[in-house]
Every structure is written in structure tokens, then in C-alpha cells.
Design a protein around this motif. Structure first.
Motif, PDB file in Angstrom:
ATOM      1  N   SER A  29       0.833  -1.209   0.000  1.00 37.58           N
ATOM      2  CA  SER A  29       0.000   0.000   0.000  1.00 37.58           C
ATOM      3  C   SER A  29       0.865   1.254   0.000  1.00 37.58           C
ATOM      4  O   SER A  29       0.573   2.217  -0.700  1.00 37.58           O
ATOM      5  N   ALA A  30       1.935   1.239   0.785  1.00 40.39           N
ATOM      6  CA  ALA A  30       2.823   2.397   0.855  1.00 40.39           C
ATOM      7  C   ALA A  30       3.480   2.646  -0.497  1.00 40.39           C
ATOM      8  O   ALA A  30       3.586   3.782  -0.957  1.00 40.39           O
ATOM      9  N   VAL A  31       3.927   1.581  -1.169  1.00 42.56           N
ATOM     10  CA  VAL A  31       4.544   1.726  -2.488  1.00 42.56           C
ATOM     11  C   VAL A  31       3.523   2.275  -3.479  1.00 42.56           C
ATOM     12  O   VAL A  31       3.818   3.154  -4.277  1.00 42.56           O
ATOM     13  N   ALA A  32       2.289   1.777  -3.431  1.00 46.54           N
ATOM     14  CA  ALA A  32       1.250   2.260  -4.339  1.00 46.54           C
ATOM     15  C   ALA A  32       0.971   3.738  -4.100  1.00 46.54           C
ATOM     16  O   ALA A  32       0.792   4.502  -5.047  1.00 46.54           O
ATOM     17  N   LEU A  33       0.943   4.169  -2.852  1.00 42.95           N
ATOM     18  CA  LEU A  33       0.704   5.580  -2.548  1.00 42.95           C
ATOM     19  C   LEU A  33       1.837   6.441  -3.078  1.00 42.95           C
ATOM     20  O   LEU A  33       1.608   7.527  -3.609  1.00 42.95           O
ATOM     21  N   LEU A  34       3.067   5.970  -2.926  1.00 43.70           N
ATOM     22  CA  LEU A  34       4.194   6.746  -3.425  1.00 43.70           C
ATOM     23  C   LEU A  34       4.145   6.869  -4.938  1.00 43.70           C
ATOM     24  O   LEU A  34       4.547   7.879  -5.504  1.00 43.70           O
ATOM     25  N   ALA A  35       3.653   5.861  -5.614  1.00 39.94           N
ATOM     26  CA  ALA A  35       3.600   5.891  -7.071  1.00 39.94           C
ATOM     27  C   ALA A  35       2.594   6.912  -7.584  1.00 39.94           C
ATOM     28  O   ALA A  35       2.786   7.483  -8.647  1.00 39.94           O
ATOM     29  N   VAL A  36       1.508   7.172  -6.850  1.00 38.74           N
ATOM     30  CA  VAL A  36       0.487   8.101  -7.331  1.00 38.74           C
ATOM     31  C   VAL A  36       0.504   9.444  -6.628  1.00 38.74           C
ATOM     32  O   VAL A  36      -0.112  10.379  -7.093  1.00 38.74           O
ATOM     33  N   ALA A  37       1.203   9.553  -5.516  1.00 38.68           N
ATOM     34  CA  ALA A  37       1.237  10.820  -4.784  1.00 38.68           C
ATOM     35  C   ALA A  37       2.103  11.807  -5.549  1.00 38.68           C
ATOM     36  O   ALA A  37       3.147  11.451  -6.084  1.00 38.68           O
ATOM     37  N   PRO A  38       1.686  13.084  -5.617  1.00 38.67           N
ATOM     38  CA  PRO A  38       2.513  14.066  -6.291  1.00 38.67           C
ATOM     39  C   PRO A  38       3.799  14.272  -5.512  1.00 38.67           C
ATOM     40  O   PRO A  38       3.795  14.254  -4.290  1.00 38.67           O
ATOM     41  N   SER A  39       4.897  14.448  -6.233  1.00 39.30           N
ATOM     42  CA  SER A  39       6.162  14.632  -5.544  1.00 39.30           C
ATOM     43  C   SER A  39       6.297  16.085  -5.130  1.00 39.30           C
ATOM     44  O   SER A  39       5.866  16.990  -5.825  1.00 39.30           O
ATOM     45  N   ALA A  40       6.922  16.276  -3.990  1.00 37.71           N
ATOM     46  CA  ALA A  40       7.215  17.627  -3.539  1.00 37.71           C
ATOM     47  C   ALA A  40       8.538  17.991  -4.188  1.00 37.71           C
ATOM     48  O   ALA A  40       9.570  17.461  -3.829  1.00 37.71           O
ATOM     49  N   SER A  41       8.501  18.838  -5.191  1.00 39.56           N
ATOM     50  CA  SER A  41       9.722  19.162  -5.900  1.00 39.56           C
ATOM     51  C   SER A  41      10.117  20.596  -5.611  1.00 39.56           C
ATOM     52  O   SER A  41       9.289  21.423  -5.261  1.00 39.56           O
ATOM     53  N   SER A  42      11.396  20.842  -5.788  1.00 37.44           N
ATOM     54  CA  SER A  42      11.873  22.193  -5.583  1.00 37.44           C
ATOM     55  C   SER A  42      11.497  23.044  -6.787  1.00 37.44           C
ATOM     56  O   SER A  42      11.019  22.546  -7.800  1.00 37.44           O
ATOM     57  N   ALA A  43      11.730  24.312  -6.672  1.00 37.17           N
ATOM     58  CA  ALA A  43      11.410  25.246  -7.756  1.00 37.17           C
ATOM     59  C   ALA A  43      12.265  24.913  -8.979  1.00 37.17           C
ATOM     60  O   ALA A  43      13.370  24.398  -8.857  1.00 37.17           O
ATOM     61  N   PRO A  44      11.751  25.207 -10.169  1.00 34.37           N
ATOM     62  CA  PRO A  44      12.546  24.979 -11.380  1.00 34.37           C
ATOM     63  C   PRO A  44      13.832  25.813 -11.327  1.00 34.37           C
ATOM     64  O   PRO A  44      13.856  26.885 -10.715  1.00 34.37           O
ATOM     65  N   PRO A  45      14.903  25.364 -11.981  1.00 38.84           N
ATOM     66  CA  PRO A  45      16.142  26.148 -11.983  1.00 38.84           C
ATOM     67  C   PRO A  45      15.903  27.525 -12.599  1.00 38.84           C
ATOM     68  O   PRO A  45      15.211  27.652 -13.604  1.00 38.84           O
ATOM     69  N   SER A  46      16.487  28.549 -11.990  1.00 36.05           N
ATOM     70  CA  SER A  46      16.287  29.910 -12.475  1.00 36.05           C
ATOM     71  C   SER A  46      17.534  30.743 -12.264  1.00 36.05           C
ATOM     72  O   SER A  46      18.450  30.359 -11.538  1.00 36.05           O
ATOM     73  N   ASP A  47      17.548  31.897 -12.906  1.00 38.64           N
ATOM     74  CA  ASP A  47      18.549  32.912 -12.653  1.00 38.64           C
ATOM     75  C   ASP A  47      17.833  34.263 -12.735  1.00 38.64           C
ATOM     76  O   ASP A  47      16.599  34.295 -12.695  1.00 38.64           O
ATOM     77  N   SER A  48      18.559  35.340 -12.866  1.00 33.74           N
ATOM     78  CA  SER A  48      17.934  36.668 -12.824  1.00 33.74           C
ATOM     79  C   SER A  48      17.050  36.969 -14.033  1.00 33.74           C
ATOM     80  O   SER A  48      16.318  37.953 -14.024  1.00 33.74           O
ATOM     81  N   ARG A  49      17.070  36.130 -15.075  1.00 40.70           N
ATOM     82  CA  ARG A  49      16.239  36.365 -16.268  1.00 40.70           C
ATOM     83  C   ARG A  49      14.979  35.505 -16.293  1.00 40.70           C
ATOM     84  O   ARG A  49      14.153  35.643 -17.176  1.00 40.70           O
ATOM     85  N   GLY A  50      14.837  34.563 -15.352  1.00 42.77           N
ATOM     86  CA  GLY A  50      13.665  33.702 -15.325  1.00 42.77           C
ATOM     87  C   GLY A  50      14.049  32.249 -15.181  1.00 42.77           C
ATOM     88  O   GLY A  50      15.135  31.932 -14.694  1.00 42.77           O
TER      89      GLY A  50
END
Length: 171
Positions: A18-39
Motif C-alpha cells: 500500500s505504501a509503495v502504491a501511494l508513493l507511485a500516485v502521490a505528487p512529488s514535492a519538488s523544488s522550484a525549477p532552476p532559475s537565474d535573474s532572467r527567469g
């Protein structure tokens, strides 16, 4: 094996499955997309030189940048993450600091708190900002969770996300 131990093993296996199944469908908490001063790097939500980023941010479903062009005009640059749909349009800033762009009767409003997409004053989507930047500013009153620009990464970048590649103009 005793029946009690068999029950415990089966219960443990069922719990693990059950835990593996939940991990497969749960949205991942990801960090912000890579950026610099232009976006955002490798994204439509990025200002090409000589334009400069006024603000840029990302929601769960979109990435947007407001660019100041060489002639002083503002430009909205957005991409819908799920399918890579892109929109580049003239933008304006209201007295309260919100940025707005319109295309085909749809209005896109960017604030430090949200991207609000509406048609004829009816809100279609209200996407909370998960990452928000004001390049060149050390503080952003009312900004979302992240308010400082991420430094340019020194490690090689992975290929662009599939949602950033292709897609057509549109909302």
C-alpha cells in the motif's frame, strides 16, 4: 510457520504494498525549477537579453515571467506545464503592482501570490504562486514563499522538461 506469524507477515506485506502504491500516485514535492535573474532556465518563462525580468514565478501548473523590453514595454511570457502551451503577449502593470496580459478574450494576471486566468470577469483558474522572484530586489513585500533569485547553477543542466519542449502558442 505459525498462523499468527503468517498473519503478521501478510499484514506487513500488504502495508508495504500500500505504501509503495501511494508513493507511485502521490505528487512529488519538488523544488522550484532552476532559475537565474532572467527567469526559468530552458523555459518560455524567461526574458531574452536585452530584456530584463521584472518578476517571474511558478505555480503547480504554470510558469510565467514579466519582461521589460529594451523599449520599456512589458511582455508576459508564460507556459502551461502539463502540455507546454506557450503564450507571449504585451503586458501592463496596474497601480496595485499586478501585471496583466490578454489574448483572445482571456486575461492573465500575475501577482506575488497567484496567477489568475479569467474570461469576462469569470475566473477560470486561480493558481497560487509556489515560487516567486523579483530580480534585483532584496525584499518583496507580499511575495510568495520564495522571494530571492536562485543563483545560476554550476552543474550541467538536464534536458528541458517535456512540457517545455514543443507545444504551440495559446493559453
Amino acid at each position: 510457520m505459525s498462523s499468527h506469524r503468517t498473519v503478521l507477515v501478510r499484514t506487513a506485506l500488504a502495508t508495504a504494498a500500500s505504501a509503495v502504491a501511494l508513493l507511485a500516485v502521490a505528487p512529488s514535492a519538488s523544488s522550484a525549477p532552476p532559475s537565474d535573474s532572467r527567469g526559468y532556465i530552458d523555459s518560455t518563462a524567461r526574458c531574452a537579453a536585452p530584456a530584463t525580468a521584472v518578476v517571474f514565478g511558478s505555480t503547480a501548473g504554470s510558469r510565467v515571467a514579466i519582461c521589460k523590453l529594451a523599449d520599456g514595454d512589458l511582455e508576459y511570457r508564460g507556459v502551461r506545464v502539463r502540455d507546454g502551451a506557450k503564450l507571449i503577449a504585451a503586458a501592463s502593470q496596474s497601480a496595485d503592482g499586478a501585471f496583466t496580459a490578454s489574448r483572445d478574450g482571456i486575461e492573465y494576471m500575475v501577482t506575488a501570490d497567484a496567477l489568475v486566468i479569467s474570461a469576462a470577469e469569470k475566473v477560470i483558474r486561480d493558481e497560487p504562486m509556489l515560487d516567486f522572484h523579483r530580480p534585483g530586489s532584496t525584499s518583496s513585500p507580499g511575495a510568495g514563499p520564495t522571494t530571492s533569485a536562485t543563483p545560476t547553477p554550476t552543474t550541467p543542466l538536464p534536458p528541458p522538461l517535456p512540457a517545455e519542449v514543443g507545444g504551440g502558442d495559446g493559453s
